[in-house]
Motif scaffolding. Structure first.
Motif, PDB file in Angstrom:
ATOM      1  N   MET A 141      19.261 -79.402  53.457  1.00 53.28           N
ATOM      2  CA  MET A 141      19.434 -79.800  52.066  1.00 53.28           C
ATOM      3  C   MET A 141      20.881 -80.249  51.869  1.00 53.28           C
ATOM      4  N   VAL A 142      21.069 -81.417  51.250  1.00 53.51           N
ATOM      5  CA  VAL A 142      22.426 -81.899  50.992  1.00 53.51           C
ATOM      6  C   VAL A 142      22.695 -82.165  49.512  1.00 53.51           C
ATOM      7  N   GLY A 143      21.673 -82.075  48.683  1.00 46.20           N
ATOM      8  CA  GLY A 143      21.945 -82.244  47.263  1.00 46.20           C
ATOM      9  C   GLY A 143      20.710 -82.477  46.428  1.00 46.20           C
ATOM     10  N   THR A 144      20.882 -82.285  45.137  1.00 47.52           N
ATOM     11  CA  THR A 144      19.827 -82.524  44.163  1.00 47.52           C
ATOM     12  C   THR A 144      20.405 -83.293  42.994  1.00 47.52           C
ATOM     13  N   LEU A 145      19.721 -84.342  42.594  1.00 47.55           N
ATOM     14  CA  LEU A 145      20.061 -85.065  41.374  1.00 47.55           C
ATOM     15  C   LEU A 145      19.030 -84.648  40.328  1.00 47.55           C
ATOM     16  N   ASN A 146      19.487 -84.042  39.265  1.00 47.37           N
ATOM     17  CA  ASN A 146      18.591 -83.510  38.245  1.00 47.37           C
ATOM     18  C   ASN A 146      18.170 -84.575  37.249  1.00 47.37           C
ATOM     19  N   GLY A 147      16.905 -84.516  36.858  1.00 46.46           N
ATOM     20  CA  GLY A 147      16.393 -85.387  35.814  1.00 46.46           C
ATOM     21  C   GLY A 147      16.559 -86.867  36.091  1.00 46.46           C
ATOM     22  N   THR A 148      16.286 -87.288  37.308  1.00 43.47           N
ATOM     23  CA  THR A 148      16.519 -88.686  37.685  1.00 43.47           C
ATOM     24  C   THR A 148      15.335 -89.596  37.421  1.00 43.47           C
ATOM     25  N   GLY A 149      14.170 -89.022  37.246  1.00 42.26           N
ATOM     26  CA  GLY A 149      12.984 -89.823  36.978  1.00 42.26           C
ATOM     27  C   GLY A 149      12.157 -89.189  35.880  1.00 42.26           C
ATOM     28  N   PHE A 150      11.451 -90.008  35.129  1.00 40.03           N
ATOM     29  CA  PHE A 150      10.534 -89.501  34.105  1.00 40.03           C
ATOM     30  C   PHE A 150       9.174 -90.107  34.378  1.00 40.03           C
ATOM     31  N   LYS A 151       8.246 -89.260  34.787  1.00 35.31           N
ATOM     32  CA  LYS A 151       6.910 -89.711  35.173  1.00 35.31           C
ATOM     33  C   LYS A 151       5.921 -88.592  34.871  1.00 35.31           C
ATOM     34  N   HIS A 152       4.728 -88.953  34.484  1.00 37.07           N
ATOM     35  CA  HIS A 152       3.687 -87.979  34.134  1.00 37.07           C
ATOM     36  C   HIS A 152       4.182 -87.010  33.054  1.00 37.07           C
ATOM     37  N   GLN A 153       4.910 -87.563  32.107  1.00 36.46           N
ATOM     38  CA  GLN A 153       5.407 -86.809  30.949  1.00 36.46           C
ATOM     39  C   GLN A 153       6.324 -85.647  31.325  1.00 36.46           C
ATOM     40  N   GLN A 154       7.099 -85.838  32.404  1.00 35.64           N
ATOM     41  CA  GLN A 154       8.055 -84.800  32.797  1.00 35.64           C
ATOM     42  C   GLN A 154       9.262 -85.414  33.487  1.00 35.64           C
ATOM     43  N   TRP A 155      10.401 -84.747  33.333  1.00 37.85           N
ATOM     44  CA  TRP A 155      11.605 -85.145  34.050  1.00 37.85           C
ATOM     45  C   TRP A 155      11.506 -84.620  35.468  1.00 37.85           C
ATOM     46  N   LEU A 156      11.917 -85.445  36.420  1.00 36.57           N
ATOM     47  CA  LEU A 156      11.811 -85.108  37.830  1.00 36.57           C
ATOM     48  C   LEU A 156      13.189 -85.098  38.483  1.00 36.57           C
ATOM     49  N   ASP A 157      13.372 -84.140  39.366  1.00 33.59           N
ATOM     50  CA  ASP A 157      14.588 -84.076  40.169  1.00 33.59           C
ATOM     51  C   ASP A 157      14.361 -84.818  41.482  1.00 33.59           C
ATOM     52  N   THR A 158      15.447 -85.298  42.066  1.00 33.36           N
ATOM     53  CA  THR A 158      15.406 -85.944  43.373  1.00 33.36           C
ATOM     54  C   THR A 158      16.240 -85.116  44.336  1.00 33.36           C
ATOM     55  N   VAL A 159      15.645 -84.738  45.444  1.00 33.10           N
ATOM     56  CA  VAL A 159      16.307 -83.931  46.464  1.00 33.10           C
ATOM     57  C   VAL A 159      16.707 -84.839  47.623  1.00 33.10           C
ATOM     58  N   PHE A 160      17.901 -84.607  48.147  1.00 33.19           N
ATOM     59  CA  PHE A 160      18.376 -85.306  49.335  1.00 33.19           C
ATOM     60  C   PHE A 160      18.450 -84.313  50.485  1.00 33.19           C
ATOM     61  N   MET A 161      17.864 -84.703  51.623  1.00 35.05           N
ATOM     62  CA  MET A 161      17.952 -83.916  52.847  1.00 35.05           C
ATOM     63  C   MET A 161      18.417 -84.855  53.959  1.00 35.05           C
ATOM     64  N   GLN A 162      19.014 -84.282  55.001  1.00 40.15           N
ATOM     65  CA  GLN A 162      19.604 -85.114  56.052  1.00 40.15           C
ATOM     66  C   GLN A 162      19.500 -84.426  57.401  1.00 40.15           C
ATOM     67  N   ILE A 163      19.387 -85.253  58.438  1.00 39.94           N
ATOM     68  CA  ILE A 163      19.426 -84.763  59.813  1.00 39.94           C
ATOM     69  C   ILE A 163      20.281 -85.726  60.634  1.00 39.94           C
ATOM     70  N   ALA A 164      21.081 -85.168  61.522  1.00 40.89           N
ATOM     71  CA  ALA A 164      21.844 -85.985  62.462  1.00 40.89           C
ATOM     72  C   ALA A 164      20.911 -86.403  63.588  1.00 40.89           C
ATOM     73  N   LEU A 165      21.064 -87.637  64.040  1.00 43.12           N
ATOM     74  CA  LEU A 165      20.284 -88.164  65.158  1.00 43.12           C
ATOM     75  C   LEU A 165      21.221 -88.364  66.343  1.00 43.12           C
ATOM     76  N   GLY A 166      20.773 -88.010  67.528  1.00 39.35           N
ATOM     77  CA  GLY A 166      21.607 -88.175  68.715  1.00 39.35           C
ATOM     78  C   GLY A 166      22.922 -87.438  68.546  1.00 39.35           C
ATOM     79  N   GLU A 167      24.019 -88.159  68.744  1.00 37.20           N
ATOM     80  CA  GLU A 167      25.346 -87.555  68.619  1.00 37.20           C
ATOM     81  C   GLU A 167      25.828 -87.475  67.172  1.00 37.20           C
ATOM     82  N   GLY A 168      25.010 -87.963  66.244  1.00 36.80           N
ATOM     83  CA  GLY A 168      25.398 -87.886  64.832  1.00 36.80           C
ATOM     84  C   GLY A 168      26.772 -88.483  64.607  1.00 36.80           C
ATOM     85  N   ASP A 169      27.616 -87.732  63.921  1.00 34.28           N
ATOM     86  CA  ASP A 169      28.965 -88.215  63.615  1.00 34.28           C
ATOM     87  C   ASP A 169      30.030 -87.625  64.540  1.00 34.28           C
TER      88      ASP A 169
END
Length: 185
Positions: A141-169
């Protein structure tokens, strides 16, 4: 039975469009409100595969598409070229059977082999099932943006997740490597 994974083809697009339509109309993974038609799905497929990004399907024992997944550019500016965003959609009757995890594992493997260094998941509606699938594949988990979408009569949060691939950074990427060819300039 474990579904077979293979590259998606244009022949799969009617099934892919149907899966996506159900997700748009009934779910929160996509913030689209109106499902795109088949012609638009074909355009999107060509844009993604034309740049060499993986686009795969899981097919059941009857040969029906049970789910699909692809990666695409997170952003199109050249410095982002080592980062991909994944998208996964599962047919309603295929959910909860491990298909999402199989598709995601395959995307991680393919993108690592292509030389990408990071993969990000942008999870609409903060879907607990999607968070769990990504966590099971090593995403953090790397973060959450609260109330970023409104759909089906509700505010929705967006979650960001991340994985390094190979040697990453931990090392510099090969500037002549595959991801660099996806961007002009």
């Amino acid at each position: 039975m474990i579904p077979a994974l293979r590259d998606a083809t244009s022949n799969d697009l009617p099934a892919i469009a149907s899966i996506y339509e159900e997700a748009v109309l009934n779910g929160t993974a996509s913030y689209e409100i109106t499902p795109p038609d088949l012609a638009e799905m074909q355009r999107r497929f060509q844009a993604i595969t034309g740049q060499g990004y993986p686009y795969i399907v899981a097919v059941d024992e009857d040969g029906a598409v049970a789910g699909y997944a692809y990666t695409s550019a997170f952003r199109t500016r050249p410095a982002y070229r080592w980062l991909v965003e994944d998208s996964i959609y599962i047919a309603r009757n295929g959910r909860g059977k491990g298909i999402g995890r199989l598709l995601l594992q395959e995307l991680v493997s393919r993108c690592t082999a292509l030389g990408f260094r990071q993969m990000v998941a942008v999870i609409g509606g903060a879907s607990p099932a999607s968070v769990a699938v990504h966590r099971s594949c090593g995403f953090r988990m790397v973060g959450t943006l609260n109330g970023t979408g409104f759909k089906h009569q509700q505010w929705l949060d967006t979650v960001f997740m991340q994985i390094a691939l190979g040697e990453g950074d931990t090392s510099d990427p090969d500037p002549k490597g595959y991801p660099g060819t996806l961007f002009a300039g």
